[in-house]
Design a protein around this motif. Structure first.
Motif, PDB file in Angstrom:
ATOM      1  N   MET A  10      -6.227  -3.081  -0.080  1.00  0.00           N
ATOM      2  CA  MET A  10      -5.559  -3.832  -0.936  1.00  0.00           C
ATOM      3  C   MET A  10      -4.277  -3.197  -0.752  1.00  0.00           C
ATOM      4  SD  MET A  10      -6.620  -5.496  -3.644  1.00  0.00           S
ATOM      5  CE  MET A  10      -8.022  -6.148  -4.622  1.00  0.00           C
ATOM      6  N   VAL A  11      -3.089  -3.888  -0.656  1.00  0.00           N
ATOM      7  CA  VAL A  11      -1.532  -3.740  -0.564  1.00  0.00           C
ATOM      8  C   VAL A  11      -0.999  -4.408  -1.761  1.00  0.00           C
ATOM      9  CG1 VAL A  11       0.410  -3.735   0.818  1.00  0.00           C
ATOM     10  CG2 VAL A  11      -2.095  -3.788   2.024  1.00  0.00           C
ATOM     11  N   LEU A  12      -0.334  -3.516  -2.422  1.00  0.00           N
ATOM     12  CA  LEU A  12       0.369  -4.062  -3.800  1.00  0.00           C
ATOM     13  C   LEU A  12      -0.437  -4.801  -4.534  1.00  0.00           C
ATOM     14  CD1 LEU A  12       3.911  -4.854  -2.170  1.00  0.00           C
ATOM     15  CD2 LEU A  12       3.186  -2.653  -3.604  1.00  0.00           C
ATOM     16  N   GLY A  13      -1.743  -4.574  -4.634  1.00  0.00           N
ATOM     17  CA  GLY A  13      -2.824  -5.206  -5.500  1.00  0.00           C
ATOM     18  C   GLY A  13      -3.228  -6.579  -4.612  1.00  0.00           C
ATOM     19  N   MET A  14      -2.694  -6.678  -3.585  1.00  0.00           N
ATOM     20  CA  MET A  14      -3.303  -8.039  -2.983  1.00  0.00           C
ATOM     21  C   MET A  14      -4.244  -7.698  -1.800  1.00  0.00           C
ATOM     22  SD  MET A  14       0.751  -9.515  -1.928  1.00  0.00           S
ATOM     23  CE  MET A  14       1.000 -11.081  -2.324  1.00  0.00           C
ATOM     24  N   SER A  15      -4.963  -8.769  -1.465  1.00  0.00           N
ATOM     25  CA  SER A  15      -5.683  -8.640  -0.511  1.00  0.00           C
ATOM     26  C   SER A  15      -4.963  -8.457   0.866  1.00  0.00           C
ATOM     27  CB  SER A  15      -6.841  -9.835  -0.029  1.00  0.00           C
ATOM     28  OG  SER A  15      -5.922 -10.848   0.426  1.00  0.00           O
ATOM     29  N   MET A  35      16.145 -10.919   3.337  1.00  0.00           N
ATOM     30  CA  MET A  35      14.813 -11.043   4.218  1.00  0.00           C
ATOM     31  C   MET A  35      14.607 -10.103   5.067  1.00  0.00           C
ATOM     32  SD  MET A  35      13.249 -13.563   2.516  1.00  0.00           S
ATOM     33  CE  MET A  35      14.010 -13.075   0.947  1.00  0.00           C
ATOM     34  N   ALA A  36      15.721  -9.670   6.032  1.00  0.00           N
ATOM     35  CA  ALA A  36      15.579  -8.690   6.796  1.00  0.00           C
ATOM     36  C   ALA A  36      14.941  -7.364   6.237  1.00  0.00           C
ATOM     37  CB  ALA A  36      16.660  -8.400   7.524  1.00  0.00           C
ATOM     38  N   ALA A  37      15.658  -6.892   4.984  1.00  0.00           N
ATOM     39  CA  ALA A  37      14.967  -5.939   4.389  1.00  0.00           C
ATOM     40  C   ALA A  37      13.726  -5.855   4.067  1.00  0.00           C
ATOM     41  CB  ALA A  37      16.026  -5.633   3.461  1.00  0.00           C
ATOM     42  N   LEU A  38      13.333  -7.201   3.368  1.00  0.00           N
ATOM     43  CA  LEU A  38      11.891  -7.399   2.870  1.00  0.00           C
ATOM     44  C   LEU A  38      11.060  -7.286   3.959  1.00  0.00           C
ATOM     45  CD1 LEU A  38      12.710  -9.909   0.098  1.00  0.00           C
ATOM     46  CD2 LEU A  38      11.759  -7.250  -0.159  1.00  0.00           C
ATOM     47  N   THR A  39      11.486  -7.960   5.147  1.00  0.00           N
ATOM     48  CA  THR A  39      10.438  -8.151   6.382  1.00  0.00           C
ATOM     49  C   THR A  39      10.043  -6.596   6.889  1.00  0.00           C
ATOM     50  OG1 THR A  39      11.314 -10.368   7.129  1.00  0.00           O
ATOM     51  CG2 THR A  39      10.244  -8.748   8.693  1.00  0.00           C
ATOM     52  N   SER A  40      11.221  -5.458   6.831  1.00  0.00           N
ATOM     53  CA  SER A  40      10.822  -4.117   7.110  1.00  0.00           C
ATOM     54  C   SER A  40      10.036  -3.456   6.004  1.00  0.00           C
ATOM     55  CB  SER A  40      12.216  -3.672   7.410  1.00  0.00           C
ATOM     56  OG  SER A  40      12.811  -3.779   8.364  1.00  0.00           O
ATOM     57  N   ILE A  41      10.484  -3.689   4.825  1.00  0.00           N
ATOM     58  CA  ILE A  41       9.767  -2.949   3.733  1.00  0.00           C
ATOM     59  C   ILE A  41       8.192  -3.350   3.923  1.00  0.00           C
ATOM     60  CG2 ILE A  41       9.694  -2.803   1.396  1.00  0.00           C
ATOM     61  CD1 ILE A  41      12.589  -3.037   1.308  1.00  0.00           C
ATOM     62  N   THR A  42       8.176  -4.879   3.806  1.00  0.00           N
ATOM     63  CA  THR A  42       6.654  -5.106   4.040  1.00  0.00           C
ATOM     64  C   THR A  42       6.049  -4.903   5.020  1.00  0.00           C
ATOM     65  OG1 THR A  42       7.133  -7.333   4.756  1.00  0.00           O
ATOM     66  CG2 THR A  42       6.927  -7.040   2.037  1.00  0.00           C
ATOM     67  N   GLY A  43       6.552  -4.667   6.164  1.00  0.00           N
ATOM     68  CA  GLY A  43       5.948  -3.932   7.399  1.00  0.00           C
ATOM     69  C   GLY A  43       5.514  -2.565   7.396  1.00  0.00           C
ATOM     70  N   PHE A  44       6.151  -2.137   6.615  1.00  0.00           N
ATOM     71  CA  PHE A  44       6.045  -0.454   6.542  1.00  0.00           C
ATOM     72  C   PHE A  44       4.744  -0.402   5.713  1.00  0.00           C
ATOM     73  CE2 PHE A  44      10.358   0.431   7.479  1.00  0.00           C
ATOM     74  CZ  PHE A  44      10.176   0.661   8.675  1.00  0.00           C
ATOM     75  N   LEU A  45       4.531  -1.309   4.821  1.00  0.00           N
ATOM     76  CA  LEU A  45       3.280  -1.090   3.400  1.00  0.00           C
ATOM     77  C   LEU A  45       1.849  -1.353   4.320  1.00  0.00           C
ATOM     78  CD1 LEU A  45       5.189  -2.403   0.664  1.00  0.00           C
ATOM     79  CD2 LEU A  45       4.566  -0.150   1.470  1.00  0.00           C
ATOM     80  N   PHE A  46       1.808  -2.113   5.545  1.00  0.00           N
ATOM     81  CA  PHE A  46       0.441  -2.182   5.938  1.00  0.00           C
ATOM     82  C   PHE A  46      -0.297  -0.992   6.449  1.00  0.00           C
ATOM     83  CE2 PHE A  46       2.431  -6.405   7.045  1.00  0.00           C
ATOM     84  CZ  PHE A  46       1.468  -7.244   6.902  1.00  0.00           C
ATOM     85  N   PRO A  47      -1.531  -1.098   6.221  1.00  0.00           N
ATOM     86  CA  PRO A  47      -2.384   0.069   6.471  1.00  0.00           C
ATOM     87  C   PRO A  47      -2.231   0.519   7.969  1.00  0.00           C
ATOM     88  CG  PRO A  47      -3.648  -1.717   5.915  1.00  0.00           C
ATOM     89  CD  PRO A  47      -2.405  -2.167   5.728  1.00  0.00           C
ATOM     90  N   PHE A  48      -1.902   1.514   8.472  1.00  0.00           N
ATOM     91  CA  PHE A  48      -2.018   2.018   9.702  1.00  0.00           C
ATOM     92  C   PHE A  48      -2.502   3.076  10.094  1.00  0.00           C
ATOM     93  CE2 PHE A  48       1.976   3.524   7.947  1.00  0.00           C
ATOM     94  CZ  PHE A  48       2.269   4.729   8.657  1.00  0.00           C
ATOM     95  N   HIS A  49      -2.717   3.733  11.367  1.00  0.00           N
ATOM     96  CA  HIS A  49      -3.139   4.750  11.787  1.00  0.00           C
ATOM     97  C   HIS A  49      -2.387   5.041  13.071  1.00  0.00           C
ATOM     98  CE1 HIS A  49      -6.492   4.534   9.090  1.00  0.00           C
ATOM     99  NE2 HIS A  49      -6.730   3.206   9.551  1.00  0.00           N
ATOM    100  N   GLY A  50      -1.182   5.923  12.905  1.00  0.00           N
ATOM    101  CA  GLY A  50      -0.571   6.239  13.890  1.00  0.00           C
ATOM    102  C   GLY A  50       0.820   5.172  14.018  1.00  0.00           C
ATOM    103  N   MET A  51       1.925   5.284  15.122  1.00  0.00           N
ATOM    104  CA  MET A  51       2.834   4.471  15.212  1.00  0.00           C
ATOM    105  C   MET A  51       2.329   3.464  15.963  1.00  0.00           C
ATOM    106  SD  MET A  51       6.108   4.693  14.884  1.00  0.00           S
ATOM    107  CE  MET A  51       6.397   6.411  14.309  1.00  0.00           C
ATOM    108  N   THR A  52       3.021   2.253  15.315  1.00  0.00           N
ATOM    109  CA  THR A  52       2.721   0.653  15.833  1.00  0.00           C
ATOM    110  C   THR A  52       3.862   0.172  16.529  1.00  0.00           C
ATOM    111  OG1 THR A  52       2.954  -0.431  13.933  1.00  0.00           O
ATOM    112  CG2 THR A  52       0.742   0.630  14.459  1.00  0.00           C
TER     113      THR A  52
END
Length: 166
Positions: free
Chosen positions: A1-6, A47-64
């Motif tokens: 879950m990210v920000l309460g969303m699937s 939208m550019a700011a939101l694209t980056s911000i939301t991109g950073f919120l994805f679950p990750f393991h290491g640099m992508t």
């Protein structure tokens, strides 16, 4: 879950924001090329700011690659915003703004090409790993187009009337 969303819902939201950024950026870029400021500039930067911000919120393991792209995008987003809102496109800030906006848009186009080769069947067949010639040619053409647009946009964009708020 990210920000309460699937994860799926969050991915859809991120894609919608990214597509909105890309389309607004195309309008902004064409207006720069025509020597004018676009009414969509503030929306594009948001939208550019939101694209980056939301991109950073994805679950990750290491640099992508997505995280690297977000990190690369942020300084250009900051420069574009400072040039427009802080320096009001005066002096060298006009060029900094134009170049920064076009780099942000180029990075969007770069990702759009990557995603197209990954998700669109006939393109994927041409370059299944993203290392094949058709992919390199497509990215090379996109880069060349942006270099030409950038050259002419810097020469042509000379706003005479500054709008206080975007």
């Amino acid at each position: 879950m990210v920000l309460g969303m699937s994860l799926h819902a969050f991915t859809v939201l991120h894609v919608i924001i990214s597509i909105a950024e890309l389309f607004a950026g195309v309008v902004v870029g064409l207006e720069l090329l025509a020597g004018r400021r676009s009414a969509l500039t503030g929306f594009f930067l948001l939208m550019a700011a939101l694209t980056s911000i939301t991109g950073f919120l994805f679950p990750f393991h290491g640099m992508t690659p997505g995280i690297v792209l977000g990190i690369v995008s942020l300084p250009f987003l900051l420069l574009a915003a400072v040039g427009l809102y802080g320096a009001h496109l005066r002096g060298a800030w006009r060029t900094v703004y134009v170049v920064s906006v076009l780099i942000l848009l180029y990075l969007d186009a770069f990702v759009a090409v990557v995603q197209s080769f990954e998700k669109i069947g006939p393109l994927h067949v041409l370059a299944p790993t993203g290392k094949e010639a058709p992919f390199a040619v497509a990215q090379g053409v996109v880069l060349l187009v942006f270099l030409v647009i950038g050259f002419f946009a810097v020469k042509r964009f000379h706003p005479t009337v500054m709008v206080a708020a975007d």
